[in-house]
Design a protein around this motif. Structure first.
Motif, PDB file in Angstrom:
ATOM      1  N   LEU A  11       0.833  -1.213   0.000  1.00 31.63           N
ATOM      2  CA  LEU A  11       0.000   0.000   0.000  1.00 31.63           C
ATOM      3  C   LEU A  11       0.867   1.263   0.000  1.00 31.63           C
ATOM      4  CD1 LEU A  11      -2.819  -1.256   2.380  1.00 31.63           C
ATOM      5  CD2 LEU A  11      -2.914  -1.022  -0.091  1.00 31.63           C
ATOM      6  N   ALA A  12       2.007   1.225   0.708  1.00 28.35           N
ATOM      7  CA  ALA A  12       2.945   2.362   0.636  1.00 28.35           C
ATOM      8  C   ALA A  12       3.470   2.487  -0.790  1.00 28.35           C
ATOM      9  CB  ALA A  12       4.102   2.159   1.612  1.00 28.35           C
ATOM     10  N   GLY A  13       3.651   1.341  -1.458  1.00 29.92           N
ATOM     11  CA  GLY A  13       4.147   1.334  -2.833  1.00 29.92           C
ATOM     12  C   GLY A  13       3.171   2.002  -3.796  1.00 29.92           C
ATOM     13  N   ILE A  14       1.887   1.654  -3.706  1.00 28.91           N
ATOM     14  CA  ILE A  14       0.918   2.241  -4.655  1.00 28.91           C
ATOM     15  C   ILE A  14       0.751   3.741  -4.379  1.00 28.91           C
ATOM     16  CG2 ILE A  14      -1.177   1.593  -3.348  1.00 28.91           C
ATOM     17  CD1 ILE A  14      -0.890   1.596  -7.148  1.00 28.91           C
ATOM     18  N   MET A  15       0.852   4.148  -3.106  1.00 27.56           N
ATOM     19  CA  MET A  15       0.784   5.594  -2.802  1.00 27.56           C
ATOM     20  C   MET A  15       1.982   6.320  -3.418  1.00 27.56           C
ATOM     21  SD  MET A  15      -0.415   5.579   1.140  1.00 27.56           S
ATOM     22  CE  MET A  15      -1.504   4.315   1.707  1.00 27.56           C
ATOM     23  N   THR A  16       3.156   5.725  -3.279  1.00 28.64           N
ATOM     24  CA  THR A  16       4.365   6.316  -3.883  1.00 28.64           C
ATOM     25  C   THR A  16       4.178   6.482  -5.386  1.00 28.64           C
ATOM     26  OG1 THR A  16       5.671   5.110  -2.246  1.00 28.64           O
ATOM     27  CG2 THR A  16       6.875   6.033  -4.106  1.00 28.64           C
ATOM     28  N   LEU A  17       3.619   5.445  -6.013  1.00 26.01           N
ATOM     29  CA  LEU A  17       3.487   5.474  -7.470  1.00 26.01           C
ATOM     30  C   LEU A  17       2.435   6.477  -7.937  1.00 26.01           C
ATOM     31  CD1 LEU A  17       3.803   1.668  -8.195  1.00 26.01           C
ATOM     32  CD2 LEU A  17       5.454   3.453  -8.734  1.00 26.01           C
ATOM     33  N   LEU A  18       1.358   6.618  -7.163  1.00 26.45           N
ATOM     34  CA  LEU A  18       0.337   7.620  -7.530  1.00 26.45           C
ATOM     35  C   LEU A  18       0.963   9.019  -7.520  1.00 26.45           C
ATOM     36  CD1 LEU A  18      -2.681   6.158  -5.531  1.00 26.45           C
ATOM     37  CD2 LEU A  18      -2.599   6.466  -8.009  1.00 26.45           C
ATOM     38  N   ILE A  19       1.810   9.270  -6.525  1.00 23.73           N
ATOM     39  CA  ILE A  19       2.498  10.571  -6.451  1.00 23.73           C
ATOM     40  C   ILE A  19       3.485  10.705  -7.616  1.00 23.73           C
ATOM     41  CG2 ILE A  19       4.138  11.929  -5.068  1.00 23.73           C
ATOM     42  CD1 ILE A  19       2.821  10.568  -2.573  1.00 23.73           C
ATOM     43  N   ALA A  20       4.310   9.674  -7.804  1.00 20.77           N
ATOM     44  CA  ALA A  20       5.343   9.742  -8.847  1.00 20.77           C
ATOM     45  C   ALA A  20       4.712   9.907 -10.232  1.00 20.77           C
ATOM     46  CB  ALA A  20       6.200   8.478  -8.812  1.00 20.77           C
ATOM     47  N   ALA A  21       3.597   9.175 -10.492  1.00 18.99           N
ATOM     48  CA  ALA A  21       2.958   9.230 -11.809  1.00 18.99           C
ATOM     49  C   ALA A  21       2.401  10.629 -12.078  1.00 18.99           C
ATOM     50  CB  ALA A  21       1.839   8.194 -11.886  1.00 18.99           C
ATOM     51  N   THR A  22       1.726  11.200 -11.085  1.00 18.08           N
ATOM     52  CA  THR A  22       1.112  12.511 -11.291  1.00 18.08           C
ATOM     53  C   THR A  22       2.191  13.595 -11.467  1.00 18.08           C
ATOM     54  OG1 THR A  22      -0.722  11.759  -9.926  1.00 18.08           O
ATOM     55  CG2 THR A  22      -0.601  14.116 -10.346  1.00 18.08           C
ATOM     56  N   LEU A  23       3.251  13.519 -10.658  1.00 15.69           N
ATOM     57  CA  LEU A  23       4.333  14.502 -10.795  1.00 15.69           C
ATOM     58  C   LEU A  23       5.028  14.367 -12.151  1.00 15.69           C
ATOM     59  CD1 LEU A  23       6.082  14.520  -7.277  1.00 15.69           C
ATOM     60  CD2 LEU A  23       4.274  16.006  -8.153  1.00 15.69           C
ATOM     61  N   THR A  24       5.215  13.110 -12.587  1.00  9.73           N
ATOM     62  CA  THR A  24       5.855  12.868 -13.892  1.00  9.73           C
ATOM     63  C   THR A  24       5.035  13.503 -15.013  1.00  9.73           C
ATOM     64  OG1 THR A  24       6.848  10.805 -13.138  1.00  9.73           O
ATOM     65  CG2 THR A  24       6.550  11.041 -15.503  1.00  9.73           C
ATOM     66  N   TRP A  25       3.716  13.254 -14.964  1.00  7.14           N
ATOM     67  CA  TRP A  25       2.846  13.853 -15.987  1.00  7.14           C
ATOM     68  C   TRP A  25       2.955  15.381 -15.933  1.00  7.14           C
ATOM     69  CZ3 TRP A  25      -1.066  17.420 -15.808  1.00  7.14           C
ATOM     70  CH2 TRP A  25      -1.804  17.595 -16.987  1.00  7.14           C
ATOM     71  N   TYR A  26       2.919  15.932 -14.717  1.00  3.91           N
ATOM     72  CA  TYR A  26       2.893  17.397 -14.558  1.00  3.91           C
ATOM     73  C   TYR A  26       4.156  18.048 -15.132  1.00  3.91           C
ATOM     74  CZ  TYR A  26       2.531  21.959 -12.330  1.00  3.91           C
ATOM     75  OH  TYR A  26       2.467  23.314 -12.125  1.00  3.91           O
ATOM     76  N   VAL A  27       5.320  17.542 -14.752  1.00  6.44           N
ATOM     77  CA  VAL A  27       6.554  18.203 -15.203  1.00  6.44           C
ATOM     78  C   VAL A  27       6.800  17.982 -16.705  1.00  6.44           C
ATOM     79  CG1 VAL A  27       7.719  18.189 -12.957  1.00  6.44           C
ATOM     80  CG2 VAL A  27       8.056  16.272 -14.476  1.00  6.44           C
ATOM     81  N   SER A  28       6.481  16.785 -17.191  1.00  8.20           N
ATOM     82  CA  SER A  28       6.775  16.498 -18.608  1.00  8.20           C
ATOM     83  C   SER A  28       5.841  17.259 -19.544  1.00  8.20           C
ATOM     84  CB  SER A  28       6.663  14.997 -18.891  1.00  8.20           C
ATOM     85  OG  SER A  28       7.533  14.284 -18.056  1.00  8.20           O
ATOM     86  N   THR A  29       4.541  17.282 -19.204  1.00  5.37           N
ATOM     87  CA  THR A  29       3.595  17.972 -20.104  1.00  5.37           C
ATOM     88  C   THR A  29       3.722  19.492 -19.991  1.00  5.37           C
ATOM     89  OG1 THR A  29       1.881  17.860 -18.414  1.00  5.37           O
ATOM     90  CG2 THR A  29       1.877  16.118 -20.082  1.00  5.37           C
ATOM     91  N   GLY A  30       4.342  19.952 -18.922  1.00  6.80           N
ATOM     92  CA  GLY A  30       4.516  21.398 -18.756  1.00  6.80           C
ATOM     93  C   GLY A  30       5.719  21.941 -19.498  1.00  6.80           C
ATOM     94  N   VAL A  31       6.540  21.059 -20.048  1.00  5.91           N
ATOM     95  CA  VAL A  31       7.768  21.499 -20.713  1.00  5.91           C
ATOM     96  C   VAL A  31       7.836  21.017 -22.168  1.00  5.91           C
ATOM     97  CG1 VAL A  31      10.287  21.253 -20.698  1.00  5.91           C
ATOM     98  CG2 VAL A  31       9.070  21.632 -18.550  1.00  5.91           C
ATOM     99  N   LEU A  32       7.374  19.784 -22.404  1.00  4.70           N
ATOM    100  CA  LEU A  32       7.532  19.193 -23.737  1.00  4.70           C
ATOM    101  C   LEU A  32       6.227  19.285 -24.534  1.00  4.70           C
ATOM    102  CD1 LEU A  32       9.303  15.946 -22.444  1.00  4.70           C
ATOM    103  CD2 LEU A  32      10.431  17.914 -23.483  1.00  4.70           C
ATOM    104  N   PRO A  33       6.279  19.699 -25.805  1.00  2.00           N
ATOM    105  CA  PRO A  33       5.067  19.731 -26.643  1.00  2.00           C
ATOM    106  C   PRO A  33       4.504  18.321 -26.817  1.00  2.00           C
ATOM    107  CG  PRO A  33       6.931  20.815 -27.728  1.00  2.00           C
ATOM    108  CD  PRO A  33       7.477  20.150 -26.512  1.00  2.00           C
TER     109      PRO A  33
END
Lengths: 478, 55
Positions: free
Chosen positions: A252-274
């Motif tokens: 359960l700690a793992g899936i929480m980590t991944l939910l955070i990592a996935a959302t942050l990954t989407w946020y930073v990548s889509t905010g910089v790359l077309p």
């Protein structure tokens, strides 16, 4: 109790049923976390961005969160069942106890194929990363990637062969670095620390949903990438010191980590790359987080995310070797496969024959098969496994209700997570069918053929009585 | 020969050594211990032990 002697020189102290050499119970919740997150995190570094290509940036976010719901259901269901069926083999062992031999055989194969294919894909990726570093450092000709692909597989297999504690402690360190790299990238580029470089509004304008809602549906196929493999935590069940505590906690700690990592990954990548560049994972952005770091202009971030990408790849391959070998070992121990595979190394206490046997198979796929086909085979095997889970938990609760067996964790709102998981699996099958229909049909055909082989030939060798060792009460209705 | 050519040869060499190490250890283990000992692992040890303690 007469056959238990913790001072015995010939028994391992925990073996009331004659185990002389068994797997070692040395792992804690942090190792379980490292196993689950380690397998998955490479999906944040590369691969998820194909979802952007299928339906645009918003479609990738919707897929990220819907897949997040799917995997939260997987994590909760697995935590309940595995904290009770605490044995190597994970979902294979669950299926054996709760549904039956044919389902167990199929689930065992799903697991071995999903993890071995993913291991091969990671090794291919690592070879590619070495070639990129060679080119960046001025190497004039194309680097031969094969020795590096082989080295990754051989080194990690050797590590797994030598003992589970060192293997998963190694995973813990490199996975933690890879996760911290994502956090640091987010803090440095979002404007929280220093100047921000995010341009979401400008990049999204006019491209909100370029292919409409069908694009969102198609993006679900690659939405799995953000979390594919978290269910692998269950394979550590026979090697954790306290299964009832460590498995639910780590998963359960793992899936929480991944939910955070996935959302942050989407946020930073889509905010910089077309989105057109981001969505093309072959000729565009192969490693979006690394590309984001390069555009930040910070050399420190480029190095950090470069190492993050390599570490995530190694952690994933490492966890896959661990998991595939445990599933293969458990099937051998029950004679679903030749019992020769059920051997444990007397010194290192690892399933050494299963580890070595799967090395050439991973090498053949890593050196001889195209990356997209290898990954598709892995995803489809994983998806078949997720479809089994809702059926498994419904039968588990029906045959052994909450008051009949003590569970380490009881997942809430049953049967809602099971129904949600089944519905999301259905949506994902359709999404996969849109892009890889032939492979989907071919793979289901393959599993039907091996099921027939198991039913008409192999089942006669199975240890039918000895395979059910859990001291459970009789299931309700039997 | 530049650094990366050397690295390629080193990767081949280290891979072969690791593979050889596993292979030799595997053969040594199989010839030292009986098959009965090596394949004696049984599922559900801890659970059975806990049940017997309760009993």
């Amino acid at each position: 109790m007469t056959d238990i002697d913790i001072t015995s020189k010939t028994m391992d102290g925990m073996g009331p049923h004659g185990t002389k050499v068994g797997l070692l119970r040395v792992l804690g919740p942090a190792h379980v976390w490292a196993l689950g997150v380690g397998i998955v995190l490479v999906g944040e570094y590369m691969g998820w961005n194909f979802a952007v290509g299928k339906g645009g940036a918003y479609a990738a976010l919707i897929a990220c969160w819907f897949a997040g719901i799917l995997y939260s259901c997987v994590a909760m269901i697995d935590s309940e069942v595995t904290s009770t069926v605490a044995s190597a083999g994970g979902q294979y062992t669950q299926a054996k106890h709760i549904i039956g031999p044919l389902m167990a055989f199929n689930v065992g194969l799903y697991l071995v194929f999903a993890y071995t294919m993913l291991e091969a894909a990671n090794a291919i990726t690592a070879g590619y990363l070495f070639s990129v570093v060679a080119t960046m450092s001025g190497h004039a000709t194309d680097l031969d990637q094969r020795p590096f692909i082989i080295l990754v597989i051989m080194f990690l297999a050797w590590l797994n062969y030598r003992g589970v504690l060192a293997t998963l402690t190694f995973n813990l360190v490199i996975t933690a670095i890879a996760f911290l790299a994502i956090l640091i990238l987010f803090l440095s580029t979002s404007g929280i620390v220093g100047g921000g470089i995010m341009e979401h509004a400008a990049l999204f304008e006019g491209h909100e949903l370029p292919y409409g809602w069908i694009g969102v549906l198609a993006a679900m196929h690659f939405g799995l990438w953000y979390y594919l493999g978290i269910e692998g935590t269950t394979q550590a069940a026979e090697e954790v010191r306290s299964p009832a505590r460590a498995l639910p906690f780590g998963t359960l700690a793992g899936i929480m980590t991944l939910l955070i990592a996935a959302t942050l990954t989407w946020y930073v990548s889509t905010g910089v790359l077309p989105w057109e560049f981001l969505g093309d994972g072959v000729n565009g952005s192969v490693a979006p987080l690394f590309d984001t770091a390069r555009l930040s202009g910070s050399t420190g971030l480029v190095w950090l995310l470069g190492f993050g990408t390599l570490f995530a790849t190694l952690a994933s391959a490492n966890g896959c070797i661990n998991d595939a070998s445990r599933a293969w070992f458990a099937m051998g121990r029950d004679k679903y496969l030749p019992s020769w595979f059920g051997a444990v190394h007397p010194k290192y206490r690892t399933p050494y024959r299963s580890i070595v046997f799967l090395v050439p198979i991973a090498l053949i796929f890593a050196l001889g098969a195209p990356l997209d086909q290898v990954i598709t085979f892995s995803i489809l095997s994983g998806l078949l496994g997720y479809t089994f889970m809702p059926l498994n938990i419904i039968l588990f609760r029906r045959k052994w209700p909450l008051n009949s067996i003590k569970r380490g964790y009881e997942h809430p709102f049953h049967p809602l997570p099971a129904i949600t998981l089944l519905a999301l699996c259905g949506v994902t099958y359709f999404a996969v069918f849109l892009g890889y229909g032939t492979q989907l049909v071919a793979m289901i055909g393959f599993y039907i053929v091996v099921s027939l082989w198991f039913h008409f030939w192999r089942y006669r060798f199975v240890n039918r009585g000895a395979q059910f060792t859990m001291p459970w009460p009789k299931p309700q209705g039997y | 020969m530049n650094l990366w050519n050397f690295m390629e040869y080193a990767a081949w060499g280290v891979s072969a050594l690791l593979g050889l190490h596993m292979l030799v250890d595997w053969l040594k283990t199989d010839s030292t211990y009986s098959e009965e000992v090596l394949t004696s692992s049984r599922e559900g040890e801890l659970e059975a032990l806990a049940e017997e303690h309760k009993g």
